[in-house]
Design a protein around this motif. Structure first.
Motif, PDB file in Angstrom:
ATOM      1  N   LEU A  75     -40.058 -91.403  34.734  1.00  0.00           N
ATOM      2  CA  LEU A  75     -39.321 -90.602  33.752  1.00  0.00           C
ATOM      3  C   LEU A  75     -38.017 -91.316  33.451  1.00  0.00           C
ATOM      4  O   LEU A  75     -37.216 -91.553  34.365  1.00  0.00           O
ATOM      5  N   LEU A  88     -35.561 -89.922  38.890  1.00  0.00           N
ATOM      6  CA  LEU A  88     -36.360 -89.734  37.680  1.00  0.00           C
ATOM      7  C   LEU A  88     -37.095 -91.015  37.306  1.00  0.00           C
ATOM      8  O   LEU A  88     -38.280 -90.988  36.953  1.00  0.00           O
ATOM      9  N   THR A  89     -36.406 -92.136  37.397  1.00  0.00           N
ATOM     10  CA  THR A  89     -37.009 -93.412  37.005  1.00  0.00           C
ATOM     11  C   THR A  89     -38.197 -93.739  37.903  1.00  0.00           C
ATOM     12  O   THR A  89     -39.231 -94.218  37.422  1.00  0.00           O
ATOM     13  N   PRO A 144     -34.436 -91.318  32.153  1.00  0.00           N
ATOM     14  CA  PRO A 144     -33.390 -90.337  31.821  1.00  0.00           C
ATOM     15  C   PRO A 144     -32.650 -90.716  30.540  1.00  0.00           C
ATOM     16  O   PRO A 144     -32.428 -91.889  30.255  1.00  0.00           O
ATOM     17  N   THR A 158     -32.516 -84.454  30.125  1.00  0.00           N
ATOM     18  CA  THR A 158     -33.614 -84.885  29.267  1.00  0.00           C
ATOM     19  C   THR A 158     -34.149 -86.210  29.798  1.00  0.00           C
ATOM     20  O   THR A 158     -33.369 -87.084  30.201  1.00  0.00           O
ATOM     21  N   ALA A 159     -35.455 -86.315  29.818  1.00  0.00           N
ATOM     22  CA  ALA A 159     -36.088 -87.566  30.241  1.00  0.00           C
ATOM     23  C   ALA A 159     -37.321 -87.810  29.383  1.00  0.00           C
ATOM     24  O   ALA A 159     -37.944 -86.874  28.868  1.00  0.00           O
ATOM     25  N   PRO A 176     -28.715 -85.942  34.247  1.00  0.00           N
ATOM     26  CA  PRO A 176     -29.559 -85.930  33.042  1.00  0.00           C
ATOM     27  C   PRO A 176     -30.368 -84.637  32.941  1.00  0.00           C
ATOM     28  O   PRO A 176     -30.922 -84.164  33.942  1.00  0.00           O
ATOM     29  N   THR A 204     -41.026 -89.793  29.340  1.00  0.00           N
ATOM     30  CA  THR A 204     -41.991 -90.426  30.230  1.00  0.00           C
ATOM     31  C   THR A 204     -42.241 -91.866  29.820  1.00  0.00           C
ATOM     32  O   THR A 204     -42.124 -92.225  28.644  1.00  0.00           O
ATOM     33  N   ILE A 209     -38.691 -82.699  29.032  1.00  0.00           N
ATOM     34  CA  ILE A 209     -39.461 -83.920  29.186  1.00  0.00           C
ATOM     35  C   ILE A 209     -40.193 -84.217  27.874  1.00  0.00           C
ATOM     36  O   ILE A 209     -40.902 -83.359  27.341  1.00  0.00           O
TER      37      ILE A 209
END
Length: 816
Positions: free
Chosen positions: A131, A126-127, A133, A141-142, A139, A144, A100
Motif C-alpha cells: 500500500l 503500509l508500504t 501512502p 489514504t493509500a 497517512p 495499492t 484505499i
C-alpha cells in the motif's frame, strides 16, 4: 443473444441465498463478485475468507436484490505489521479509517498498525503491505501497488490521463452516484510521480549499483539503452573499431537522428514555480538548471534557413506556438533503431533554434568520445552544419575533437523538399557506408508520443519532464524487446534475396558494356564538387547540350566569347552586358506593375520605384543612342510619367521591320532569354513543391478558424509565387518567339495556369494517379537538334547514370 442475456441476468440471484452456510452456523446472504465462482456465505465466513483480500467487492442480499457493501461494512479490518494478523500490543479499538484506492474501486477500511517497541513507521508498514501512502506523516489514504501498476501501464500504453483513469475507478465503486465516492485524484497524481521515479530507478539498475559495471557511462543514468548501436565498452572494443577499415564503417558508426516536435508543448498558464523534476537530467531530458544557465549566454536568433525549399518553417512558426510557454522539444535518437538517447531531449521556445539543438547533441556526445564514426541525420542539416564547429568551439570547447568525427545527412523523405544542391551533398542515398539508413525513424515515434500531449501540456514543468521521461523510457523498452523478434529476422532474409537479384542485374548491365568502361565508372569520384559556382555530381545526367542553361551561365558564356572576339580585333566587350541590363530594366518594370495590382499598393513605394526607374531609363537611353545612332529618332522618351510602360526597343520588341543594326544583338538576347525561361521553370517547380509541402502541413496540423485563416493567407502567397514564375516564363518565351524560336520547340512549350501543379511526393500516390501525366516541365526532355555524336553521348550518359545509381544502392543497402 437472448440466451446470453438470460445467463447474465440469472447471476443477479444465487440459488443458495437464505440457505444454511457451508459452515452450518449462519444464513448464506453474502457473496463476492471478484472471487471466482464465489458461493453465498454467512457473515463470519465472508469476513474470514476476505481477511487477505479486503479490496474485493462484496454484496449482501437485501430480501429482493444484492446490494453493494464494503469489507468495512461487513465488520472486516486490515492489520499491518504482522503479515495480516492483528498486533497483540495494541488496544482492541485502536486504529483508524483509511481510504484505499484499488483496481476494484475506492474503499474506506478500518486499519490497525503494529504497536510493538520495534514497530516501523506507518509509512513503512503500509508500504510493506503493498500500500503506497499518499502522505508521509499519519497517512489516511493509500494506493495499492496493483492499482499503481495498472494506472502506470494504462498511461504508458493508451496515453490516458490520471483524471480519466480516476473517473473510471469512481464509477467502478458506484456507477449510479460516482460523485459520492471519495475523490483521490490529486493523491493519485502525486503518488504516481513517486511510483514512476522509484520504478525507473529499479529498472535502470541504479537501485543495484549498476554504475560500477559501466564506468564509461554518465553516472546515475536511468535511460534504457539501445543494445544494437555500437557502444565502446559495452558491445564492442575500442581496439576493434580503431582497426576496422573504412569499408566496415557502417558496422561501427553511431547513427543519430535529430528532430524537433511541436506537439509536446507546455501551456502558458499559472504553474507551480517550485515544482522540480525528480529525474532531472538522469534519463532523457537534460538537466534543466544547467540548460537554463547555458541559454543565458545565447543570443536569440531566428535561425531562418537560406535553403529555398525550407519555407515550411515559416508557417510552422506562425501557427503552432499560440498560448504555449514551451513550444515543443528537440530530441536525439539512434537513427537505426529509434531509441531515445540519454540526455538527448530539451525544451524549445518559439522554434527549433540551433543553440538548443547544439546542446542536446553535445550532451548525447558526452558518452561518444571514443567513437570513430558518427553520422547525424537532421532535416535542416544543410543549414545547421555551417557554423556548428564555431558554436561548439565557443560554448563547448572540450567537445570540439568529437565534432571532427561527425558527418551529416538529411533524412530521405525530407531531402525531397530541398534544393538540388542539398540533395546531392546531404542525401543518405549518396552517403557512402550509410547502410541504407533512412534517417526518418524518429518521425514514427512522435506519432506515438503525441497522444500524451493533451495531458502533459497542462502539467507543471518538473511533472511534465518526469512524465515524458517515463514515456520515452517505455518506448525504448518496447523497441529493445523487439530487436531480436521474427519480423527483423524475416527482413534480413528478404534483404539477402534482394541482394542476390541485384547482383544478377549488375552483371547483366555490366555485360552490355566493355570491361574498361565499367571499370572507369567504378573508379569515378562520387563526392559532389563545386565547379564554377555550381555543385556537380556523377549522379546527375550531364550532356554537352542536355543541361538546361541558366541566364547567368548564358551570360558568362557570352562574356567569354566577347573576350575572344575582342582579342581578335573584331568587336569590343560590352554587348552582352548591354542586353543583360535591358532585361533587368524589363524585370523592374514588371515589379512596378505587380505593385500596382497588389492587394494593398503603397503609393510611396510605387513613387520611389518609378523615380529610380526613370533615372535608370535615362542612362539606358543614352547608352542605346550611342549603340544605334541611326535609330535615335525611333527610341522612346525616357521621361514619361509612367516609366513602366516605356518600350526598351530590345531586339525581341521589333516583331517586324527589325533594323539591321540589331541583328547582332538577336543572338545575344536569344541566349539570355533561353536561360531566363529555364530559370523561370526552375522557380516554378520550386514554388509548386513548396506549396505542396505547406498545404500538406496545413491539412495535418492547423486547427481553428484563426490559424486556418493565417495558413490560407500564406498559401495564397505561395500560389502567387507560382503565377509569378508562370508570367516570367511566358514573357521570356514570347520574346524568344519574336527572336526566331519555333512554336513547336519541345524544350520550351506553351504553359498555362491549368498546368501549375505537380504530384506531392511526400504522400503516397492515390489509386490511378499514374494515369494522369504531370505537366511537361517536370520531365527532362532530350534537347532537339542533336547531332548523331551528341545523341550517342546522351544515351551513353543515361546508361552511365543508371549504373551509378545501382552501384550506390548495392554499396549502401546491404552493409548493415
Amino acid at each position: 443473444m437472448d440466451s446470453l442475456q438470460n445467463a447474465i441476468l440469472s447471476l443477479e440471484i444465487s440459488t443458495g441465498v437464505g440457505q444454511s452456510c457451508r459452515c452450518g452456523k449462519g444464513n448464506a446472504i453474502y457473496r463476492c463478485i471478484d472471487c471466482f465462482c464465489s458461493p453465498t456465505l454467512c457473515h463470519a465466513c465472508i469476513v474470514v475468507d476476505h481477511t487477505l483480500n479486503p479490496f474485493h467487492r462484496l454484496e449482501k442480499w437485501s430480501g429482493t436484490y444484492f446490494s453493494r457493501i464494503s469489507f468495512n461494512d461487513a465488520g472486516g479490518a486490515i492489520h499491518l505489521g504482522h503479515g495480516g494478523q492483528r498486533c497483540h500490543n495494541i488496544l482492541p479499538q485502536s486504529g483508524r479509517l483509511i481510504t484505499i484506492v484499488h483496481t476494484t474501486g475506492i474503499h474506506t477500511i478500518f486499519a490497525t498498525f503494529c504497536g510493538c517497541l520495534d514497530a516501523k513507521s506507518d509509512l513503512l508498514q503500509l508500504t510493506e503491505a503493498c500500500l503506497f501512502p499518499a502522505t508521509v506523516k499519519s497517512p489516511d489514504t493509500a494506493l495499492t501497488f496493483a492499482f499503481l501498476e495498472d494506472l502506470h501501464v494504462h498511461i504508458l500504453t493508451s496515453k490516458k490521463s490520471v483524471y480519466d483513469h480516476h473517473s473510471a475507478i469512481q464509477r467502478l465503486t458506484n456507477a449510479t452516484s460516482p460523485q459520492s465516492v471519495p475523490n483521490r485524484y490529486h493523491e493519485s497524481t502525486r503518488v504516481l510521480r513517486l511510483w514512476r521515479n522509484l520504478t525507473l530507478t529499479r529498472r535502470g539498475g541504479q537501485a543495484h549499483q549498476i554504475d560500477a559495471h559501466f564506468p564509461h557511462r554518465l553516472p546515475k543514468s536511468l535511460a534504457v539503452r539501445c543494445f544494437a548501436c555500437p557502444e565502446i565498452g559495452f558491445n564492442v572494443d575500442k581496439a576493434v573499431v580503431d582497426a576496422a577499415a573504412e569499408t566496415e564503417s557502417h558496422k561501427y558508426t553511431l547513427f543519430l537522428s535529430l528532430d524537433g516536435n511541436f506537439r509536446l508543448q507546455r501551456a502558458e498558464k499559472r504553474h507551480d514555480p517550485d515544482d522540480i523534476a525528480l529525474v532531472d537530467g538522469h534519463a532523457y531530458f537534460v538537466n534543466d538548471a544547467q540548460y537554463q544557465e547555458y541559454l543565458k549566454d545565447i543570443t536569440p536568433s531566428s535561425d531562418d534557413s537560406t535553403c529555398a525549399q525550407l519555407r515550411a518553417v515559416r508557417m510552422q512558426n506562425k501557427l503552432k506556438f499560440k498560448n504555449a510557454a514551451i513550444t515543443g522539444v528537440i530530441s536525439v535518437q539512434c537513427a537505426r533503431h529509434g531509441h531515445y538517447m540519454p540526455q538527448g531531449t530539451a525544451d524549445l521556445e518559439k522554434g527549433e533554434a540551433y543553440a538548443r539543438s547544439d546542446y542536446v547533441l553535445i550532451r548525447v556526445l558526452d558518452e561518444a568520445g571514443s567513437q570513430r564514426w558518427i553520422v547525424v541525420s537532421y532535416d535542416i542539416w544543410c543549414q545547421y552544419r555551417k557554423n556548428l564547429a564555431k558554436r561548439v568551439e565557443q560554448h563547448f570547447p572540450n567537445h570540439l575533437p568529437i565534432i571532427d568525427h561527425v558527418r551529416g545527412a538529411v533524412p530521405k523523405m525530407h531531402v525531397k523538399g530541398h534544393m538540388e544542391e542539398c540533395q546531392l551533398r546531404w542525401s543518405f542515398n549518396y552517403l557512402p557506408n550509410s547502410g541504407e539508413t533512412c534517417g526518418e525513424k524518429i518521425e514514427t515515434s512522435w506519432a506515438e508520443q503525441n497522444q500524451s500531449a493533451g495531458s502533459t501540456k497542462q502539467q507543471n514543468a518538473g511533472h511534465r519532464h518526469d512524465s515524458l521521461d517515463d514515456i520515452f523510457g517505455f518506448w525504448n523498452w518496447n523497441k529493445l524487446i523487439t530487436l531480436g523478434s521474427l519480423p527483423f529476422l524475416s527482413l534480413s532474409r528478404r534483404l539477402v534475396k534482394n541482394k542476390e537479384r541485384l547482383d544478377d542485374l549488375t552483371k547483366s548491365l555490366s555485360k552490355s558494356h566493355t570491361a574498361a568502361t565499367v571499370e572507369g565508372w567504378r573508379k569515378e569520384d562520387i563526392t559532389p564538387k563545386k565547379i564554377g559556382g555550381v555543385w556537380s555530381s556523377v549522379y546527375i545526367a550531364r550532356s554537352k547540350k542536355g543541361r538546361p542553361p541558366s541566364q547567368l551561365k548564358a551570360y558568362q558564356e557570352l562574356i567569354n566569347q566577347e573576350r575572344i572576339t575582342a582579342m581578335a580585333g573584331h568587336r569590343k566587350v560590352g554587348d552582352a552586358a548591354f542586353i543583360s541590363k535591358g532585361l533587368r530594366i524589363e524585370a523592374e518594370q514588371c515589379r512596378i506593375r505587380a505593385l500596382l495590382t497588389s492587394d494593398d499598393p503603397s503609393e510611396s513605394a510605387i513613387a520611389s520605384a518609378r523615380l529610380s526607374l526613370q533615372n535608370t531609363l535615362r542612362e539606358w537611353s543614352t547608352t542605346q543612342g550611342q549603340y544605334f545612332p541611326t535609330l535615335r529618332d525611333s527610341l522612346p522618351n525616357p521621361n514619361l510619367a509612367i516609366p513602366e510602360d516605356v518600350s526598351l526597343c530590345l531586339p525581341s520588341q521589333w516583331a517586324v521591320n527589325r533594323p539591321p543594326e540589331l541583328n547582332h544583338f538577336v543572338l545575344i538576347e536569344r541566349a539570355l532569354r533561353e536561360g531566363q525561361c529555364h530559370d523561370a521553370l526552375d522557380s516554378l517547380r520550386t514554388a509548386i513543391k513548396t506549396f505542396n509541402a505547406n498545404y500538406r502541413d496545413k491539412q495535418a496540423s492547423v486547427r481553428g478558424q484563426h490559424a486556418n485563416t493565417r495558413a490560407q493567407a500564406f498559401l495564397n502567397t505561395l500560389e502567387k509565387d507560382k503565377v509569378s514564375a508562370l508570367d516570367k516564363y511566358n514573357r521570356a518565351r514570347h520574346a524568344l518567339l519574336n527572336l526566331g524560336l519555333s512554336p513547336d520547340d519541345k524544350s520550351l512549350q506553351p504553359l498555362t495556369k491549368s498546368q501549375l501543379w505537380g504530384r506531392d511526393m511526400g504522400v503516397p500516390a492515390e489509386l490511378g494517379a499514374s494515369k494522369k501525366p504531370e505537366p511537361w516541365f517536370w520531365v527532362v526532355g532530350r534537347p532537339s537538334g542533336l547531332s548523331v555524336a551528341e545523341e550517342n553521348d546522351w544515351n551513353y550518359e543515361g546508361t552511365q547514370l543508371r549504373l551509378r545509381i545501382l552501384a550506390t544502392i548495392l554499396s549502401n543497402v546491404f552493409h548493415s
